[in-house]
Motif scaffolding. Structure first.
Motif, PDB file in Angstrom:
ATOM      1  N   ASP A  36      15.725 -54.754  13.716  1.00  0.00           N
ATOM      2  CA  ASP A  36      16.475 -54.355  14.914  1.00  0.00           C
ATOM      3  C   ASP A  36      16.426 -55.427  15.994  1.00  0.00           C
ATOM      4  N   ASN A  37      15.311 -56.152  16.053  1.00  0.00           N
ATOM      5  CA  ASN A  37      15.171 -57.176  17.092  1.00  0.00           C
ATOM      6  C   ASN A  37      16.054 -58.399  16.836  1.00  0.00           C
ATOM      7  N   GLU A  58      20.079 -57.315   9.119  1.00  0.00           N
ATOM      8  CA  GLU A  58      20.360 -55.878   9.176  1.00  0.00           C
ATOM      9  C   GLU A  58      19.076 -55.060   9.306  1.00  0.00           C
ATOM     10  N   GLN A  64      19.236 -58.074  16.412  1.00  0.00           N
ATOM     11  CA  GLN A  64      20.587 -57.635  16.783  1.00  0.00           C
ATOM     12  C   GLN A  64      21.266 -58.708  17.633  1.00  0.00           C
ATOM     13  N   GLY A  65      22.442 -59.094  17.237  1.00  0.00           N
ATOM     14  CA  GLY A  65      23.182 -60.123  17.971  1.00  0.00           C
ATOM     15  C   GLY A  65      22.950 -61.526  17.444  1.00  0.00           C
ATOM     16  N   TRP A  66      21.955 -61.697  16.553  1.00  0.00           N
ATOM     17  CA  TRP A  66      21.696 -63.012  15.971  1.00  0.00           C
ATOM     18  C   TRP A  66      22.721 -63.302  14.877  1.00  0.00           C
ATOM     19  N   PRO A  90      16.235 -59.509  20.696  1.00  0.00           N
ATOM     20  CA  PRO A  90      17.681 -59.335  20.505  1.00  0.00           C
ATOM     21  C   PRO A  90      18.458 -60.200  21.489  1.00  0.00           C
TER      22      PRO A  90
END
Length: 307
Positions: free
Chosen positions: A70-71, A67, A73-75, A305
């Motif tokens: 930001d990088n 959370e 995201q999607g992991w 991401p």
């Protein structure tokens, strides 16, 4: 002669052009290798971090990391078991293929694979150095002073714990058996823990612990030492949330399994004041995202991401 000179000049010019092109290509590769490698690593591991059991401290912390960064995201965090994570790590290390795991030490994987590294954590989600603390129920010092004193004096090193876990893994023997051998081979340390502790006759003590190899090692060692002093010791493995709850409610006498200040912070804070904190029994512990050294990546922020 004129043609030979012209051909020579053409050859020299072509050589320099190719050399410059090669240099630019190499420079471009060097400048962009980490970026390309980072992108490739995400795809290579299917944007998945290989984790352990749901509810474990490092699992909860990694969910926070997903959370916070930001990088990422999607992991996703694959939650299975410590054994499953270690099996996947073994496969990756043998093939030298990319893998990102939720790692911590002391753990036998670091003894077996010293060429692993923690990814830098710029946001400090995983904290710095961790300490493993001993917690005792309220009233233990009064009810069972000999047990309290021994537990309060118990302290060992990362290498001690990792050595027991690694020997168990390599030999196939259970950790409690390896722990007994360790106690026999380390009389000086045992002497420090038992200094001033008189022998007792069957005083019952319940140690509450998590079912992880690191805590199996510490609880097995202390159980062996206490039983040599005449205690009747039971080790009860439970989920980490139950560890803190049982000590706070007086259902268990003590635990050697409190990882702080980050890993078990939520549980510690929830029951703070309802137990006695005897201080650390081990320093130099650590948690975080871990990769093999052969992966050209140094920080969590180097990951990209999901596309």
């Amino acid at each position: 002669m004129y043609l030979n000179r012209k051909w020579l000049m053409f050859s020299i010019t072509l050589f320099f052009i190719l050399a410059v092109a090669a240099g630019c290509s190499s420079e471009s590769k060097n400048d962009g290798s980490k970026k390309n490698d980072s992108d490739d690593y995400g795809e290579a591991v299917d944007y998945t971090i290989t984790g352990i059991e749901p509810g474990a401290g490092i699992t909860v912390t990694t969910e926070k990391a997903l959370e916070e960064y930001d990088n990422l995201q999607g992991w996703e965090l694959e939650q299975a078991s410590t054994a499953a994570m270690a099996a996947e790590l073994d496969k990756a290390m043998k093939k030298k293929s990319p893998i990102i795991i939720t790692g911590w030490n002391p753990h036998w994987t670091f003894a077996k694979y010293p060429d692993m590294k923690y990814l830098d954590d710029p946001k400090g989600v995983y904290g710095g150095e961790e300490k493993i603390k001993t917690l005792a129920r309220k009233g233990l010092k009064k009810d069972k002073p000999e047990a309290y004193k021994l537990l309060d004096q118990f302290h060992w090193e990362v290498e001690d714990m990792e050595g027991i876990m690694y020997d168990s893994k390599e030999s196939g023997e259970k950790i409690d058996k390896v722990a007994k051998k360790w106690v026999a081979d380390n009389p000086d340390k045992v002497k420090e823990w038992t200094k001033g502790v008189p022998d007792v006759n069957g005083v019952k003590v319940e140690l509450v612990s998590t079912p992880w190899d690191s805590e199996r090692a510490s609880s097995s060692v202390v159980k062996e030492v206490m039983e040599k002093k005449g205690f009747d010791v039971t080790v009860t493995p439970v989920d980490v949330a139950v560890v803190f709850e049982s000590i706070a409610h007086g259902d268990g006498d003590a635990t050697l399994a409190a990882w702080l200040p980050i890993t078990h912070k939520d549980f510690y804070d929830k029951f703070k004041g309802k137990f006695n904190d005897l201080g650390e029994n081990l320093t130099g512990a650590k948690i975080g995202l871990v990769v093999p050294e052969y992966m050209d990546i140094d920080s969590i922020e180097d990951l990209k991401p999901k596309k």
